[in-house]
Scaffold this motif. Structure first.
Motif, short mmCIF file in Angstrom:
data_model
loop_
_atom_site.label_atom_id
_atom_site.label_comp_id
_atom_site.label_asym_id
_atom_site.label_seq_id
_atom_site.Cartn_x
_atom_site.Cartn_y
_atom_site.Cartn_z
N THR A 151 0.86 -1.18 0.00
CA THR A 151 0.00 0.00 0.00
C THR A 151 0.90 1.23 0.00
OG1 THR A 151 -1.72 -1.18 1.19
CG2 THR A 151 -1.81 1.22 1.29
N ILE A 152 0.71 2.06 -1.03
CA ILE A 152 1.53 3.27 -1.17
C ILE A 152 0.66 4.50 -0.92
CG2 ILE A 152 2.98 4.62 -2.73
CD1 ILE A 152 3.44 2.17 -4.36
N GLY A 153 1.08 5.33 -0.02
CA GLY A 153 0.40 6.61 0.19
C GLY A 153 1.16 7.70 -0.52
N LEU A 154 0.44 8.49 -1.30
CA LEU A 154 1.07 9.63 -1.96
C LEU A 154 0.43 10.87 -1.34
CD1 LEU A 154 0.48 7.55 -4.87
CD2 LEU A 154 2.62 8.77 -5.05
N CYS A 155 1.25 11.78 -0.86
CA CYS A 155 0.72 12.87 -0.05
C CYS A 155 1.22 14.23 -0.51
CB CYS A 155 1.12 12.64 1.41
SG CYS A 155 0.60 13.96 2.51
N GLY A 156 0.31 15.20 -0.53
CA GLY A 156 0.70 16.58 -0.84
C GLY A 156 0.03 17.08 -2.10
N ASP A 157 0.85 17.62 -3.00
CA ASP A 157 0.32 18.15 -4.26
C ASP A 157 0.24 17.01 -5.28
OD1 ASP A 157 -0.21 19.32 -6.65
OD2 ASP A 157 1.45 20.73 -6.61
N LEU A 158 -0.92 16.41 -5.39
CA LEU A 158 -1.06 15.28 -6.31
C LEU A 158 -1.61 15.73 -7.67
CD1 LEU A 158 -2.51 12.57 -3.89
CD2 LEU A 158 -0.17 13.34 -4.19
N LYS A 159 -1.92 17.03 -7.75
CA LYS A 159 -2.48 17.55 -9.01
C LYS A 159 -1.38 17.91 -10.00
CE LYS A 159 -5.75 20.98 -10.73
NZ LYS A 159 -6.61 22.12 -10.36
#
Lengths: 304, 138
Positions: A151-159
């Motif tokens: 499971t990978i969490g990507l956090c912050g500015d994902l746009k």
């Protein structure tokens, strides 16, 4: 593989081969220290990027090769109006391989179409940055021992974060990978990434604004910076900015073997107090980036 | 309405009604000296209505342009008054200098000599993308 312009052009086998070479370099760097003797890398950076350029140059030196570098775009023939095609044809006579960064999207592809030597895209505007994604993959592979079942969490500015989109596309190749997309509503992953990659491949993903709530689930946490200039008003920025700053408190419920990544440079989104936590991998990621670039140069020059 | 049959030339048939003029311009037929007929809203059993273009000259046309604008058209090649070949035009895999990339960050915006090339990336939804920056064609 002659050129590397977009990571999507690489097959899963190609990526595995690059990871295997990189792993072998990590085990026995001396074995590779003369592999590029007599070869020259030209770093053509039409916009400043000290870290990526130095990483490429360090990689070539560690392989026993040499580096040709232009001081800046302002002093290059591009400033006199030379086309990318002509630059690529000219540099092909001086060097054995090119690493190119350019502010315009597609410039390295134009170079690849005209050069007689391999071209590696070192970043073209907000479009592709394949060596960063390969560095991210090598970091995850070395730290977790696998690229699947996590499971990978990507956090912050994902746009706007191209590294995020590219990492999602690359990791989506592996089985049983779940994505948790953590961002303010204003900076959610664009719908085309969800539609073209996640939904099309039927990949499990969750969108949330709450980092702490999902922390216990994560095997990998990929942090990015929330930039002030991405918001319409300062009020929203001030309200949200601290939610996406990683602090020791927010890590309380995290797994003991979590790996924290960040493409760097960091501003304040990861507290300095975390740097000594064994789960912090972002400086190791820089090292892995250099090793991966060594692997790429070896493969592109076919000197294995 | 009578339009003379052609002796040596091409007939672009099964054009979606209303697209005849667009195709006429895109193929550069307006620059030719020969007789050209654009027939609009012709009755068709299959299509209801269709447009037809007849060109009374043995010219070579860019079938990729046709396929991009209106896949499904047919091109009949006429020689000595006889139909010698009938081509059904399908969606092309690539188009060159037919449309321009509008992304201001694309390398084509600064390098004027570069051909504007779009590749078919999603045949089902007829999506073409710029090969340089991957921007979707309108």
């Amino acid at each position: 593989m002659k050129h590397l312009i977009d990571i999507q052009e690489l097959s899963t086998n190609d990526i595995q081969e690059l990871l295997d070479i990189a792993e072998d370099i990590l085990k026995d760097p001396v074995k590779y220290s003369e592999k590029c003797r007599g070869k020259k890398l030209a770093t053509l950076f039409f916009e400043p990027s000290t870290r990526t350029r130095l990483s490429f140059e360090a990689a070539m030196y560690e392989l026993g090769g040499n580096v040709l570098s232009m001081a800046s775009a302002a002093s290059s023939s591009a400033a006199k109006g030379e086309s990318i095609a002509d630059t690529a044809k000219t540099i092909s006579n001086y060097a054995d391989i090119i690493a190119m960064r350019h502010p315009k999207e597609g410039a390295p592809l134009v170079a690849a179409m005209n050069a007689t030597i391999p071209v590696i895209n070192a970043g073209d505007g907000g479009h592709n940055h394949p060596t960063q994604t390969l560095a991210d993959l090598l970091t995850i592979y070395c730290e977790k021992g696998r690229l699947d079942n996590m499971t990978i969490g990507l956090c912050g500015d994902l746009k706007f974060g191209r590294t995020v989109h590219s990492l999602i596309a690359a990791m989506a190749r592996y089985s049983n990978v779940k994505f948790i997309l953590i961002s303010p509503v204003e900076l959610k992953v664009p719908s085309y990434v969800k539609k073209d990659i996640l939904q099309q491949k039927n990949i499990e993903y969750v969108q949330t604004t709450d980092l702490e709530a999902v922390m216990p689930e994560l095997d990998v946490l990929y942090m990015t910076r929330v930039q002030k200039e991405r918001f319409f008003n300062e009020e929203d920025y001030l309200r949200l900015k601290d939610s996406y700053i990683l602090t020791p408190e927010k890590l309380k419920n995290a797994k003991s073997d979590l790996s924290i990544l960040h493409p760097l440079p960091r501003v304040n989104e990861i507290a300095v107090a975390i740097d000594n936590d064994p789960r912090a991998c972002y400086f190791k990621q820089v090292y892995y980036g250099k090793i991966m670039r060594m692997s790429l140069i070896l493969k592109a020059l076919e000197v294995l | 309405m009578n339009i003379d049959s052609i002796k040596n030339g091409i007939v672009i048939d099964h054009i979606t009604a209303g697209r005849g003029m667009e195709i006429y311009h895109l193929l550069g037929l307006d620059k030719l000296d020969c007789s050209i007929a654009i027939i609009k809203n012709v009755h068709s059993n299959k299509m209801g209505k269709k447009d037809i273009i007849k060109v009374d000259s043995d010219i070579v046309i860019d079938t990729n342009v046709l396929g991009y604008v209106d896949p499904g058209v047919t091109v009949d090649i006429i020689k000595d008054g006889v139909l010698v070949e009938k081509k059904r035009i399908s969606l092309p895999s690539e188009i060159k200098n037919v449309i321009l990339c509008k992304n201001p960050r694309c390398i084509t915006s600064t390098e004027q000599e570069l051909p504007h090339i779009f590749r078919l990336t999603d045949p089902k939804n007829r999506v073409f993308r710029c090969i340089y920056c991957e921007t979707k064609a309108d």
